[in-house]
Design an enzyme around this catalytic site. Structure first.
Site, PDB file in Angstrom:
ATOM      1  N   ASP A 215      -1.983  -0.659   5.941  1.00  0.00           N
ATOM      2  CA  ASP A 215      -2.339  -0.045   7.231  1.00  0.00           C
ATOM      3  C   ASP A 215      -3.834   0.150   7.443  1.00  0.00           C
ATOM      4  OD1 ASP A 215      -2.534   2.054   5.289  1.00  0.00           O
ATOM      5  OD2 ASP A 215      -2.505   3.492   6.935  1.00  0.00           O
TER       6      ASP A 215
ATOM      7  N   ASP B 273       0.865  -1.170   0.000  1.00  0.00           N
ATOM      8  CA  ASP B 273       0.000   0.000   0.000  1.00  0.00           C
ATOM      9  C   ASP B 273       0.911   1.233   0.000  1.00  0.00           C
ATOM     10  OD1 ASP B 273      -2.266   1.709   0.511  1.00  0.00           O
ATOM     11  OD2 ASP B 273      -1.629   1.778   2.612  1.00  0.00           O
TER      12      ASP B 273
ATOM     13  N   ASP C 205      -0.231   5.207   0.768  1.00  0.00           N
ATOM     14  CA  ASP C 205      -0.521   6.178   1.832  1.00  0.00           C
ATOM     15  C   ASP C 205      -0.538   5.523   3.218  1.00  0.00           C
ATOM     16  OD1 ASP C 205      -0.719   8.034  -0.126  1.00  0.00           O
ATOM     17  OD2 ASP C 205      -2.901   8.192  -0.087  1.00  0.00           O
TER      18      ASP C 205
HETATM   19  C1  2M8 Z   1      -7.271   8.809  -1.713  1.00  0.00           C
HETATM   20  O1  2M8 Z   1      -6.811   7.590  -1.190  1.00  0.00           O
HETATM   21  C2  2M8 Z   1      -6.385   7.497   0.169  1.00  0.00           C
HETATM   22  C3  2M8 Z   1      -5.795   6.098   0.372  1.00  0.00           C
HETATM   23  O2  2M8 Z   1      -5.778   5.624   1.641  1.00  0.00           O
HETATM   24  C4  2M8 Z   1      -7.483   7.751   1.168  1.00  0.00           C
HETATM   25  O3  2M8 Z   1      -8.593   7.228   1.042  1.00  0.00           O
HETATM   26  O4  2M8 Z   1      -7.222   8.490   2.111  1.00  0.00           O
HETATM   27  C5  2M8 Z   1      -7.265   8.767  -3.252  1.00  0.00           C
HETATM   28  O5  2M8 Z   1      -8.023   9.810  -3.730  1.00  0.00           O
HETATM   29  C6  2M8 Z   1      -5.873   8.931  -3.814  1.00  0.00           C
HETATM   30  O6  2M8 Z   1      -5.966   9.033  -5.235  1.00  0.00           O
HETATM   31  C7  2M8 Z   1      -5.214  10.153  -3.214  1.00  0.00           C
HETATM   32  O7  2M8 Z   1      -3.880  10.248  -3.624  1.00  0.00           O
HETATM   33  C8  2M8 Z   1      -5.246  10.093  -1.701  1.00  0.00           C
HETATM   34  C9  2M8 Z   1      -4.653  11.349  -1.101  1.00  0.00           C
HETATM   35  O8  2M8 Z   1      -4.729  11.360   0.293  1.00  0.00           O
HETATM   36  O9  2M8 Z   1      -6.576   9.937  -1.241  1.00  0.00           O
HETATM   37 MG    MG Z   2      -2.938   3.220   3.486  1.00  0.00          MG
HETATM   38 MG    MG Z   3      -4.216   3.063   0.055  1.00  0.00          MG
END
Ligand code: 2M8
Ligand code: MG
Ligand code: MG
Length: 262
Positions: A211, A6, A8
């Site tokens: 995570d 993953d 983020d």
């Molecule tokens: C979104 O994805 C993250 C993944 O955990 C989230 O839900 O917080 C998506 O929109 C992704 O494209 C974007 O880069 C990210 C940014 O925080 O948020």
């Molecule tokens: Mg994540």
């Molecule tokens: Mg993710």
């Protein structure tokens, strides 16, 4: 051996999206030539940009398991049985963004959703801490819609409605996501492992790091599942057997665990 990760909150730090602290493990993986497969909610455009920064060109899974992309000619494999997509080959598991948006637009008022497609770039910058350029890449979606739920009591009703459309709702680090009911990171990971086993003509072992809730399915289907500590020091509650937990958050935890298992 394959590594699925993953991004983020796992490979990237939750707040500043930096991967600085993973330097040592990253060098080790690159030197060993282990495929590092980004498996993320992010878009193709976001992943391609990050791969460039990291200095790798590997297969990757986008938008919560919606599609697998493999660079043309990767490891000399003949991938002509897969559909072509620019300079890559693609395997699709998700539904079209048009279908997803159709549902979103029909239900957004009723279910109090604020989707990425309705937000201004400034709003997204504010919500995510991404910079302007990254926001443009995050908006280039093909299969899923991230959204904020203004009224949390609407979640159950929303999930039921999504089901009648063949869709489902999952949660990432900051947003909920609307996507096909028949996709998740787990299915995409299984298909990727099968593909590598066909290409290598042998069993392939696998590691996954994540995570959040949307990582559970992928953690369930690998030999070594690794849970990365969240930015607030907590861990996702999960029943995945034999799960290993990092003692640090984000990229520092990622570095720790990759060095331990690769
Ligand atoms: C979104 O994805 C993250 C993944 O955990 C989230 O839900 O917080 C998506 O929109 C992704 O494209 C974007 O880069 C990210 C940014 O925080 O948020
Ligand atoms: Mg994540
Ligand atoms: Mg993710």
């Amino acid at each position: 051996r394959l590594i699925f990760t993953d991004l983020d909150g796992t490979f990237l730090n939750h707040h500043n999206y930096s991967f600085e602290e993973s330097f040592e493990a990253l060098q080790k993986i690159k030197a060993a030539g282990v495929p590092l497969i980004f498996t993320t909610s992010k878009t193709k455009a976001e992943v391609e940009y990050l791969q460039e920064k990291v200095g790798i060109s590997e297969p990757f899974i986008v938008e919560n398991g919606a599609a697998l992309f493999i660079p043309e000619g990767y490891q000399g494999f003949d991938l002509s049985f897969l559909e072509k997509y620019d300079d890559k080959r693609i395997m699709v598991f998700g539904k079209s963004y048009t279908k997803i948006l159709e549902f979103y637009r029909r239900y957004k008022e009723r279910c109090s959703m604020a989707g990425l497609s309705d937000m201004s770039d400034e709003e997204i910058v504010h919500l995510t801490g991404l910079n302007q350029r990254d926001v443009i890449l995050a908006k280039q979606r093909d299969f899923t819609e991230p959204f904020i739920l203004k009224d949390k009591t609407k979640l159950e009703a929303l999930k039921k409605s999504a089901h009648t459309y063949g869709l489902k709702i999952t949660k990432g680090g900051r947003f909920y996501h609307i996507m096909s009911e028949f996709q998740d990171k787990g299915i995409a990971v299984i298909k990727t492992i099968e593909l590598f086993e066909d290409l290598y003509h042998e069993r392939v072992s696998s590691i996954a790091l994540g995570d959040s809730q949307n990582d559970t399915a992928m953690l369930e289907h690998v030999d070594i599942p690794i849970l990365i500590q969240k930015y607030d020091g907590s861990y996702l509650e999960t029943n995945v057997p034999h799960i290993q937990k990092s003692s640090y958050q984000g990229s520092k935890g990622w570095n720790e665990m990759v060095l331990k298992y690769v």
